[in-house]
Write a protein that holds these residues in place. Structure first.
Motif, PDB file in Angstrom:
ATOM      1  N   SER A   1       0.809  -1.220   0.000  1.00  0.00           N
ATOM      2  CA  SER A   1       0.000   0.000   0.000  1.00  0.00           C
ATOM      3  C   SER A   1       0.844   1.272   0.000  1.00  0.00           C
ATOM      4  N   GLY A   2       1.975   1.271   0.704  1.00  0.00           N
ATOM      5  CA  GLY A   2       2.788   2.465   0.826  1.00  0.00           C
ATOM      6  C   GLY A   2       2.155   3.538   1.695  1.00  0.00           C
ATOM      7  N   ASP A   3       1.062   3.189   2.355  1.00  0.00           N
ATOM      8  CA  ASP A   3       0.323   4.141   3.179  1.00  0.00           C
ATOM      9  C   ASP A   3       0.013   3.494   4.523  1.00  0.00           C
ATOM     10  N   GLU A   4       0.310   4.193   5.612  1.00  0.00           N
ATOM     11  CA  GLU A   4       0.134   3.614   6.945  1.00  0.00           C
ATOM     12  C   GLU A   4      -1.325   3.282   7.243  1.00  0.00           C
ATOM     13  N   GLU A   5      -2.244   4.161   6.895  1.00  0.00           N
ATOM     14  CA  GLU A   5      -3.666   3.916   7.185  1.00  0.00           C
ATOM     15  C   GLU A   5      -4.189   2.719   6.390  1.00  0.00           C
ATOM     16  N   GLN A   6      -3.831   2.640   5.118  1.00  0.00           N
ATOM     17  CA  GLN A   6      -4.272   1.503   4.296  1.00  0.00           C
ATOM     18  C   GLN A   6      -3.664   0.196   4.792  1.00  0.00           C
ATOM     19  N   ALA A   7      -2.396   0.252   5.158  1.00  0.00           N
ATOM     20  CA  ALA A   7      -1.736  -0.950   5.676  1.00  0.00           C
ATOM     21  C   ALA A   7      -2.423  -1.402   6.960  1.00  0.00           C
ATOM     22  N   ALA A   8      -2.718  -0.464   7.853  1.00  0.00           N
ATOM     23  CA  ALA A   8      -3.387  -0.808   9.116  1.00  0.00           C
ATOM     24  C   ALA A   8      -4.766  -1.397   8.855  1.00  0.00           C
ATOM     25  N   ALA A   9      -5.515  -0.806   7.950  1.00  0.00           N
ATOM     26  CA  ALA A   9      -6.853  -1.315   7.640  1.00  0.00           C
ATOM     27  C   ALA A   9      -6.780  -2.740   7.095  1.00  0.00           C
ATOM     28  N   ARG A  10      -5.775  -2.993   6.289  1.00  0.00           N
ATOM     29  CA  ARG A  10      -5.605  -4.324   5.696  1.00  0.00           C
ATOM     30  C   ARG A  10      -5.270  -5.390   6.745  1.00  0.00           C
ATOM     31  N   LEU A  11      -4.631  -4.975   7.839  1.00  0.00           N
ATOM     32  CA  LEU A  11      -4.155  -5.921   8.852  1.00  0.00           C
ATOM     33  C   LEU A  11      -5.157  -6.192   9.974  1.00  0.00           C
ATOM     34  N   ARG A  12      -6.173  -5.385  10.119  1.00  0.00           N
ATOM     35  CA  ARG A  12      -7.058  -5.485  11.290  1.00  0.00           C
ATOM     36  C   ARG A  12      -7.724  -6.858  11.437  1.00  0.00           C
ATOM     37  N   ARG A  13      -8.158  -7.432  10.358  1.00  0.00           N
ATOM     38  CA  ARG A  13      -8.824  -8.742  10.443  1.00  0.00           C
ATOM     39  C   ARG A  13      -7.855  -9.824  10.925  1.00  0.00           C
ATOM     40  N   SER A  14      -6.651  -9.837  10.378  1.00  0.00           N
ATOM     41  CA  SER A  14      -5.645 -10.817  10.810  1.00  0.00           C
ATOM     42  C   SER A  14      -5.246 -10.584  12.256  1.00  0.00           C
ATOM     43  N   ALA A  15      -5.121  -9.322  12.649  1.00  0.00           N
ATOM     44  CA  ALA A  15      -4.713  -8.984  14.014  1.00  0.00           C
ATOM     45  C   ALA A  15      -5.753  -9.414  15.033  1.00  0.00           C
ATOM     46  N   ALA A  16      -7.017  -9.398  14.649  1.00  0.00           N
ATOM     47  CA  ALA A  16      -8.091  -9.750  15.581  1.00  0.00           C
ATOM     48  C   ALA A  16      -7.979 -11.192  16.067  1.00  0.00           C
ATOM     49  N   GLN A  17      -7.306 -12.044  15.320  1.00  0.00           N
ATOM     50  CA  GLN A  17      -7.178 -13.446  15.693  1.00  0.00           C
ATOM     51  C   GLN A  17      -6.009 -13.700  16.645  1.00  0.00           C
ATOM     52  N   VAL A  18      -5.161 -12.690  16.856  1.00  0.00           N
ATOM     53  CA  VAL A  18      -3.952 -12.853  17.659  1.00  0.00           C
ATOM     54  C   VAL A  18      -4.247 -12.473  19.111  1.00  0.00           C
ATOM     55  N   PRO A  19      -3.977 -13.369  20.076  1.00  0.00           N
ATOM     56  CA  PRO A  19      -4.210 -13.058  21.490  1.00  0.00           C
ATOM     57  C   PRO A  19      -3.381 -11.860  21.956  1.00  0.00           C
ATOM     58  N   ALA A  20      -3.867 -11.178  22.982  1.00  0.00           N
ATOM     59  CA  ALA A  20      -3.232  -9.956  23.498  1.00  0.00           C
ATOM     60  C   ALA A  20      -1.773 -10.177  23.886  1.00  0.00           C
ATOM     61  N   ALA A  21      -1.464 -11.285  24.536  1.00  0.00           N
ATOM     62  CA  ALA A  21      -0.076 -11.536  24.962  1.00  0.00           C
ATOM     63  C   ALA A  21       0.850 -11.620  23.757  1.00  0.00           C
ATOM     64  N   GLU A  22       0.416 -12.254  22.683  1.00  0.00           N
ATOM     65  CA  GLU A  22       1.260 -12.376  21.493  1.00  0.00           C
ATOM     66  C   GLU A  22       1.343 -11.052  20.741  1.00  0.00           C
ATOM     67  N   ARG A  23       0.315 -10.218  20.847  1.00  0.00           N
ATOM     68  CA  ARG A  23       0.388  -8.872  20.265  1.00  0.00           C
ATOM     69  C   ARG A  23       1.494  -8.084  20.961  1.00  0.00           C
ATOM     70  N   ALA A  24       1.508  -8.147  22.304  1.00  0.00           N
ATOM     71  CA  ALA A  24       2.520  -7.422  23.084  1.00  0.00           C
ATOM     72  C   ALA A  24       3.917  -7.945  22.758  1.00  0.00           C
ATOM     73  N   GLU A  25       4.066  -9.264  22.636  1.00  0.00           N
ATOM     74  CA  GLU A  25       5.368  -9.844  22.281  1.00  0.00           C
ATOM     75  C   GLU A  25       5.827  -9.350  20.910  1.00  0.00           C
ATOM     76  N   PHE A  26       4.881  -9.235  19.988  1.00  0.00           N
ATOM     77  CA  PHE A  26       5.234  -8.749  18.655  1.00  0.00           C
ATOM     78  C   PHE A  26       5.698  -7.299  18.706  1.00  0.00           C
ATOM     79  N   LEU A  27       5.011  -6.458  19.462  1.00  0.00           N
ATOM     80  CA  LEU A  27       5.422  -5.059  19.563  1.00  0.00           C
ATOM     81  C   LEU A  27       6.812  -4.947  20.184  1.00  0.00           C
ATOM     82  N   ASP A  28       7.115  -5.798  21.174  1.00  0.00           N
ATOM     83  CA  ASP A  28       8.465  -5.831  21.751  1.00  0.00           C
ATOM     84  C   ASP A  28       9.493  -6.280  20.708  1.00  0.00           C
ATOM     85  N   TYR A  29       9.143  -7.308  19.948  1.00  0.00           N
ATOM     86  CA  TYR A  29      10.011  -7.811  18.878  1.00  0.00           C
ATOM     87  C   TYR A  29      10.311  -6.688  17.881  1.00  0.00           C
ATOM     88  N   LEU A  30       9.271  -5.956  17.496  1.00  0.00           N
ATOM     89  CA  LEU A  30       9.433  -4.893  16.517  1.00  0.00           C
ATOM     90  C   LEU A  30      10.285  -3.751  17.070  1.00  0.00           C
TER      91      LEU A  30
END
Length: 196
Positions: A133-162
């Motif tokens: 997309s090259g655009d932060e808002e479009q990229a975020a919109a595209r990821l929301r459905r996939s992100a919804a399946q990820v548990p909160a603890a693994e979301r936090a681990e990913f943000l730490d990884y990043l």
């Protein structure tokens, strides 16, 4: 009855579909069925996708996401990343290959099949959404459905990884996109983002 049934091993497609119509099995991937009542977990999903047809490939991107957190039927087109950065694609391959590298903590084994680790899987998906997309808002919109399946603890681990990543393409933009999508409330919350 084995818990993973594939076309021709030993039942035909028609026989498997008859079993599905009778309510005895359900379709897990384009070529794999499992008996009703079977517990579907990461190990079963990995076995359903099976080993890559070519050596040196690791399940990644949407395929790895489905292994870790998937719901429904698996991806029809498998996605792989090379273990080491090398030319591995051919035009006639029925799968997608990303010529990058996967090593160390970015690599996991599920049911004996190499898969990108959960944090690396999410990194790859955020990078792909950003590159497409090259655009932060479009990229975020595209990821929301996939992100919804990820548990909160693994979301936090990913943000730490990043936060620990550096000298990677678009890492600052990826951190901003990830904070929007994977933050505590799905909007980035009050989490600080490392700005290396």
């Amino acid at each position: 009855m084995d818990d993973v049934l594939r076309i021709g091993e030993p039942l035909t497609y028609t026989e498997l579909m008859d079993l599905a119509l009778d309510g005895l099995v359900f379709r897990l991937t384009d070529s794999c069925w499992v008996p009703v009542g079977t517990r579907v977990d990461a190990e079963l999903r990995a076995r359903a996708l099976g080993r890559p047809a070519a050596r040196g490939l690791v399940l990644s991107h949407h395929s790895a996401h489905w292994v870790w957190w998937g719901v429904g039927t698996g991806p029809t087109t498998r996605e792989y990343t090379t273990r080491s950065r090398r030319r591995a694609r051919r035009a006639d391959d029925p799968w997608i290959t990303y010529e990058r590298w996967v090593q160390g903590g970015d690599l996991a084994r599920v049911a004996g099949i190499e898969v990108t680790a959960p944090a690396r899987t999410l990194y790859d998906l955020v990078l792909l959404a950003w590159e497409d997309s090259g655009d932060e808002e479009q990229a975020a919109a595209r990821l929301r459905r996939s992100a919804a399946q990820v548990p909160a603890a693994e979301r936090a681990e990913f943000l730490d990884y990043l936060d620990d990543q550096y000298r990677r393409p678009h890492v600052r933009a990826l951190r901003r996109v990830a904070a929007q999508v994977f933050g505590p409330d799905g909007t980035g919350g009050d989490r600080g983002i490392n700005r290396r």
